[in-house]
Design a protein around this motif. Structure first.
Motif, short mmCIF file in Angstrom:
data_model
loop_
_atom_site.label_atom_id
_atom_site.label_comp_id
_atom_site.label_asym_id
_atom_site.label_seq_id
_atom_site.Cartn_x
_atom_site.Cartn_y
_atom_site.Cartn_z
N PRO B 65 0.81 -1.23 0.00
CA PRO B 65 0.00 0.00 0.00
C PRO B 65 0.84 1.27 0.00
O PRO B 65 0.40 2.31 -0.47
N LEU B 66 2.07 1.19 0.51
CA LEU B 66 2.89 2.40 0.58
C LEU B 66 3.79 2.60 -0.64
O LEU B 66 4.33 3.69 -0.85
N THR B 67 3.93 1.54 -1.44
CA THR B 67 4.85 1.62 -2.57
C THR B 67 4.52 2.79 -3.50
O THR B 67 3.39 2.96 -3.92
N GLY B 68 5.53 3.57 -3.76
CA GLY B 68 5.38 4.65 -4.73
C GLY B 68 4.49 5.78 -4.29
O GLY B 68 4.08 6.61 -5.10
N THR B 69 4.20 5.82 -2.97
CA THR B 69 3.31 6.89 -2.51
C THR B 69 4.05 8.14 -2.10
O THR B 69 3.47 9.21 -1.98
N GLY B 70 5.34 7.98 -1.84
CA GLY B 70 6.05 9.13 -1.29
C GLY B 70 6.10 9.05 0.23
O GLY B 70 6.76 9.85 0.87
N ALA B 71 5.38 8.06 0.83
CA ALA B 71 5.69 7.75 2.22
C ALA B 71 7.13 7.28 2.15
O ALA B 71 7.53 6.64 1.19
N TYR B 72 7.90 7.59 3.15
CA TYR B 72 9.33 7.49 2.99
C TYR B 72 9.84 6.07 2.69
O TYR B 72 9.32 5.09 3.19
N GLU B 73 10.89 5.98 1.90
CA GLU B 73 11.54 4.69 1.59
C GLU B 73 10.55 3.72 0.98
O GLU B 73 10.52 2.54 1.32
N SER B 74 9.77 4.17 0.02
CA SER B 74 8.72 3.32 -0.53
C SER B 74 8.97 2.94 -1.99
O SER B 74 8.06 2.69 -2.75
N LEU B 212 -1.43 7.82 -7.68
CA LEU B 212 -1.82 7.11 -6.45
C LEU B 212 -2.49 8.04 -5.44
O LEU B 212 -3.35 7.61 -4.66
N LEU B 213 -2.10 9.28 -5.46
CA LEU B 213 -2.68 10.24 -4.52
C LEU B 213 -4.20 10.30 -4.67
O LEU B 213 -4.95 10.39 -3.69
N LYS B 214 -4.65 10.20 -5.91
CA LYS B 214 -6.09 10.29 -6.18
C LYS B 214 -6.86 9.10 -5.63
O LYS B 214 -8.07 9.15 -5.49
N GLU B 215 -6.15 8.00 -5.38
CA GLU B 215 -6.83 6.79 -4.90
C GLU B 215 -6.78 6.68 -3.39
O GLU B 215 -7.28 5.72 -2.82
N MET B 216 -6.15 7.66 -2.75
CA MET B 216 -6.01 7.56 -1.30
C MET B 216 -7.28 7.99 -0.59
O MET B 216 -8.03 8.82 -1.06
N TYR B 217 -7.45 7.46 0.60
CA TYR B 217 -8.60 7.78 1.44
C TYR B 217 -8.57 9.25 1.84
O TYR B 217 -9.56 9.94 1.80
N ASP B 218 -7.38 9.70 2.22
CA ASP B 218 -7.26 11.10 2.66
C ASP B 218 -5.90 11.66 2.21
O ASP B 218 -4.95 11.68 2.99
N PRO B 219 -5.84 12.10 0.98
CA PRO B 219 -4.55 12.52 0.41
C PRO B 219 -3.89 13.64 1.20
O PRO B 219 -2.67 13.66 1.34
N LYS B 220 -4.68 14.52 1.72
CA LYS B 220 -4.11 15.65 2.44
C LYS B 220 -3.44 15.19 3.72
O LYS B 220 -2.29 15.57 4.03
N LYS B 221 -4.14 14.33 4.44
CA LYS B 221 -3.57 13.77 5.67
C LYS B 221 -2.30 12.99 5.33
O LYS B 221 -1.29 13.06 6.04
N PHE B 222 -2.40 12.25 4.21
CA PHE B 222 -1.23 11.47 3.81
C PHE B 222 0.00 12.37 3.66
O PHE B 222 1.08 12.07 4.15
N THR B 223 -0.19 13.48 2.97
CA THR B 223 0.94 14.38 2.71
C THR B 223 1.55 14.87 4.01
O THR B 223 2.78 14.88 4.17
N ASN B 224 0.72 15.24 4.94
CA ASN B 224 1.22 15.70 6.23
C ASN B 224 1.96 14.60 6.98
O ASN B 224 3.05 14.81 7.51
N GLU B 225 1.34 13.42 7.02
CA GLU B 225 1.92 12.33 7.80
C GLU B 225 3.22 11.83 7.17
O GLU B 225 4.16 11.45 7.86
N ALA B 226 3.24 11.82 5.85
CA ALA B 226 4.45 11.36 5.16
C ALA B 226 5.61 12.31 5.45
O ALA B 226 6.76 11.89 5.63
N LYS B 227 5.31 13.57 5.53
CA LYS B 227 6.33 14.57 5.84
C LYS B 227 6.93 14.34 7.23
O LYS B 227 8.16 14.37 7.40
N LYS B 228 6.07 14.03 8.19
CA LYS B 228 6.54 13.75 9.56
C LYS B 228 7.49 12.56 9.57
O LYS B 228 8.52 12.55 10.24
N LEU B 229 7.07 11.53 8.81
CA LEU B 229 7.86 10.30 8.73
C LEU B 229 9.25 10.60 8.16
O LEU B 229 10.27 10.16 8.68
#
Lengths: 625, 625
Positions: B65-74, B212-229
């Motif tokens: 699920p994280l592959t290629g999302t920009g969540a770190y090391e994906s 992939l961003l368009k298929e996410m449940y909450d793209p905005k939250k994802f962006t914030n959380e990925a940044k923290k990671l």
């Protein structure tokens, strides 16, 4: 009296069937065997204009009436087929033990047709032939292939038959792939290994107990006559020199004449010639001498590099041509590395003459690229390919050559183009004249500008750039049977070359070794032939006419394929050597002098046999193939 | 809200067909993706007890699920199938760009089944898949294969997709063949490249514009959380060390602990460790750093040997494990030669860890042969094979190793046995204990006698001798997240290893990089996962239970295959290191201490999961496969 005939096996790889086929006495007398019979069969059976990788191409693996008889130097066989390298008739000859063993196994030759779906190897034993799955052999080198087959057939010694095979080069249809036998012996020239690869025939084991003496017309006479022949050949000083130093005896001689092709044929003298000579081998890595079946000249070298980066097993070679091609030709004076290259190329199944020339072509192309002398897109392609190949083919770079052997055998990276041979490699990069070849076949180790009769020999050799259609080096350098001035514009050289071409055709048809050239001629073989065949009225003159028939038959095949021109590569034709005795003499000077007279003597019109000569030689049926 | 599902392509190589297949939300939550989903599919679809080269074996190439999302090391993908090396479940993971591009091309994973008659390559583009003839690619190395496909698909830059392929090693079914991607990246372990070779799938190009961003449940939250990671990982000192020196940062550290396996695991200290360290690479052949898709750690080294016998192109590597396997492990302190070996093994498509270990096994066997310590017939066979191979594998003989790469890739001569991996090689010559492996998989570069928790890690790693099921080196040596005494008999290490095994299973299922281990844990990923999947009630605890489910599922597959034992190779179990801190401590001392507690913690009976734990984890359906 036994009526002579040849028993061939016609092997169909498409459906894995075979049947016996007899070649009758009359046809045999007209074409003898080996190269002659192969040429006849090619004209008869290979359709005009086909791609060499067409299923309809064929390979004829043939012996001659003398093969395996004990008549001297008779341990060879000859292969004929359409060449993937030249596009013309290809043929090659090899020593070792395979030729005799094929006869002992019950067959005087093999007609190989069709294509197998999957790799096969043939087990030929006492008149029977079995097809075996060769999937596990596919991809393996020659040495390992032989090892596996030896185990399978319980071939515990050299007295239990012989193996012919192709290496990965042949499997991957390298146009410079050889057909190998007895591990280190090659029917090398014209790329016929690729045709076996295309047909998926990986190997042949031949073994049997056939007694050829029993089939002879007059065995007792044969024994006496063969003895005389042996004595005559062995007492010849050239035979003795070959025993002493092998073919590598030539290195210092050619160099002294300024005719040792150096740095891809831009020079004729190599300062390190001694380092790669037979004399130096004898005092360094030489371990023993070896001969083909039944031959006591023992010209083959057995060498070994015991340690270091170029370590090898004890193995045969290197010969003069190989050593030159990987030595002077690429500016490499390290004979250990050459032994390694020879060893690996034997295993991968390459023609070492063609391989070395292709390497020197690559080295020159690389030099041109660095100098900005290639078209920009070609420069980029070459440098990019070399880059991903991880090699830098500077002159003399031994390690690059060793890696190229594997790259070419498996057609990886730059090796994919090296596997195509020098002509296609140079053409690919827009510099056709960098490849030194005649009719697509890379030249051997004698610069025709310094040994001028070779200009005619090369230009008119039916199979392309070859020293074995006529070896007029024997006159120009060795002085056997007579000495010629290598730079003389002497018109008698034309007849010398023409006669040698015709006689050599018979040598390849009987099938015996070319080293007889130094001690014997047609008349020396007449009685032996009579004893075997019962052709009581055979004469030396008839043999020479038969030789002419075969030479014209080959030529007919070739000109019918189109685009066939007798000339020298531009560099040798137009430019002269920069130093040494031949300086100031471009090949043009010699070839333009010899060629018209040669055509007159042959009754050829600009290389094309006249209808008259074709009819006269009894080849009329092939005029409109 | 978008309901999460995984879109897989089921690709049948037997009839060249494919269809889409969806993995639903529930199954995905239970097995996540990547390694977890692959294990589920293997249990479901690979019949018990089949030969890994049976047509019914399958290969699952999966993202998470994280592959290629920009969540770190994906930037990674995971492969699962039955291993031809171990005979158990095989899996491997690789970085580079392929994982993301497979998703962008429209597929979250590929189910590969059947066998193609002829070689094929797949073109996967924007949700469509085409089968292409790969005959011309067969036999070629990875670099050349990619080059040809790039031209065919007009892939002019790295922004135009990614290529996965096998080299000749995979084609020739070497049991230590890797699946390669992006030229230098390997899903290396357990020999799955050979399964693709057996299926005749040469390569895959993946490209597409899926967002992939368009298929996410909450793209905005994802962006914030990925940044923290990202911030958390990048601020970790280990991440920074990896940026600085790459994985080769480990060489001097392991050596200092006396745990750098040297001379086929007979020593733990290598006197030339510095010469093959990251520090030395940085001052010699290093040219640049590089990262996988979307990763700024840039732990990959880019190196080049510009000239000499070990010349290479500019290429990625070498990593720590590779450098050790071809360095300390075989007594070779020349990093240039190691870069060359790495380069060639990538091209031929080998698992470099397994290859180096197999070489050290061969070197030790050769030493034993010379000492007369092999059975006579085995001694003869080995020396004979080495002889015809033209190599002498003495310790540190770099040139022999380089030749072995080609020999093994094409299964020529001794290479035919090297291609089988260390275990089979040693068994063949009657010395099974010379091969250092667990369950058939060769060990990586940490001596478990000197880093004692690794004794448990190796012995219980589902896929065999592996440092990536749990990397307790992080504790025993690096001290991240906490420092353990590497020689302490501390029972808490058991839970440490077990938890790491479970968490790493999730890491491989999400699919992210193992280097997160130094800075993050399950709880750090929960919010990112929620943002992508919409699994609002997800917790770190659930992730750990899911990890345990997957680890048990793998184990279930393995024990059902029979003969599955958790232990160390005899040399490491019974003998102690001759010097350094760990001297006097055989692996037995550690393993016998840890293992009973481990089984208790896992609720396993001597390595076999109890019915209770299987049912509890929801795997009951697989109890009677």
């Amino acid at each position: 009296m036994i009526l002579l005939y040849f028993k061939l096996a016609r092997i169909n790889l498409s459906d894995h069937s075979w049947k016996e086929e007899k070649i009758d006495d009359k046809l045999l007398r007209n074409f003898i065997g080996g190269r002659g019979l192969g040429t006849y069969l090619a004209l008869k059976e290979i359709p005009k204009g086909i791609d060499p990788f067409d299923e309809k191409n064929m390979i004829f693996i043939l012996t001659g009436p003398l093969t395996g008889t004990g008549a001297y130097e008779s341990g060879r066989y000859h292969v004929v087929g359409k060449s993937p390298l030249t596009g013309y008739l290809g043929d090659a000859n090899s020593g070792g033990d395979f030729g005799p063993w094929l006869r002992f196994a019950g067959f005087d030759g093999l007609i190989i047709e069709g294509k197998s779906e999957d790799p096969v190897w043939l087990r030929i034993e006492n008149g029977d032939i079995k097809f075996n799955d060769a999937k596990e052999l596919w991809g393996k080198g020659v040495h390992h292939t032989e090892r596996i087959i030896r185990e399978k057939v319980n071939m515990t010694s050299e007295t239990m038959g012989s193996i012919l095979s192709i290496g990965p080069a042949g499997e991957n249809k390298s146009r410079i792939a050889a057909i190998m036998n007895d591990r280190y012996r090659a029917a090398g020239r014209t790329g016929l290994g690729a045709v076996l690869g295309d047909k998926k025939l990986k190997a042949i084991w031949a073994y049997g107990k056939r007694n050829l003496l029993k089939e002879m017309y007059d065995p007792k006479k044969f024994t006496n006559e063969a003895k005389k022949l042996t004595d005559k050949i062995m007492s010849n000083p050239v035979s003795q020199a070959l025993t002493q130093l092998g073919t590598l005896v030539l290195m210092n001689m050619t160099n002294a004449l300024g005719g040792l092709p150096t740095k891809n044929w831009t020079q004729g003298i190599y300062e390190k010639a001694f380092d790669i000579s037979g004399e130096h081998l004898a005092e360094s890595y030489l371990k023993a001498r070896k001969g083909c079946w039944g031959c006591t000249i023992q010209c083959s070298r057995v060498s070994e590099v015991p340690e270091g980066p170029y370590k090898t097993a004890l193995s045969e070679g290197p010969e003069y041509e190989t050593t030159w091609a990987h030595g002077a030709n690429i500016l490499n004076g390290d004979i250990a590395s050459i032994i390694k290259m020879n060893y690996l190329e034997n295993d991968m199944g390459f023609d070492t003459i063609s391989f070395g020339n292709t390497v020197s072509t690559l080295m020159e192309l690389y030099e041109l690229a660095k100098q900005g002398k290639l078209d920009k897109d070609k420069e980029k392609e070459l440098l990019d390919l070399l880059n991903i190949s991880g090699i830098e083919p500077t002159w003399g770079n031994k390690d690059a050559v060793i890696e190229l052997i594997y790259l070419a055998a498996y057609r990886n990276k730059i090796g994919d183009l090296v596997a195509e041979g020098a002509k296609r490699l140079a053409e690919h990069f827009g510099k056709p004249d960098v490849a030194i070849h005649v009719k697509g076949l890379e030249l051997p180790a004698y610069d025709p500008r310094a040994l001028n009769s070779m200009a005619l020999s090369y230009a008119t050799a039916n199979r392309g750039g070859c020293h074995l259609r006529s070896y007029s080096v024997a006159f120009d350098m060795i002085g056997s049977p007579e000495k010629w001035d290598p730079l003389a514009k002497d018109i008698k050289k034309v007849k010398g070359v023409k006669d040698q071409q015709d006689w050599f055709t018979i040598v390849d048809s009987l099938v015996i070794c070319k080293f007889n050239v130094f001690g014997t001629g047609p008349n020396d073989y007449v009685e032996v032939i009579k004893a075997i065949t019962g052709w009581e009225d055979m004469t030396g003159e008839e043999l020479m006419i038969t030789g002419e028939r075969i030479y014209n038959a080959e030529r007919l095949f070739d000109v019918q394929e189109g685009g066939y021109i007798d000339t020298l590569p531009k560099r040798l034709y137009e430019e002269s050597l920069p130093e040494g005795p031949a300086k100031g003499h471009p090949g043009k000077e010699w070839l333009d002098f010899f060629l018209p007279e040669y055509y007159k003597l042959r009754n050829w019109d600009n290389g094309v046999p006249s209808k008259d000569i074709i009819i006269k030689l009894g080849l009329g049926e092939f005029l409109n193939r």
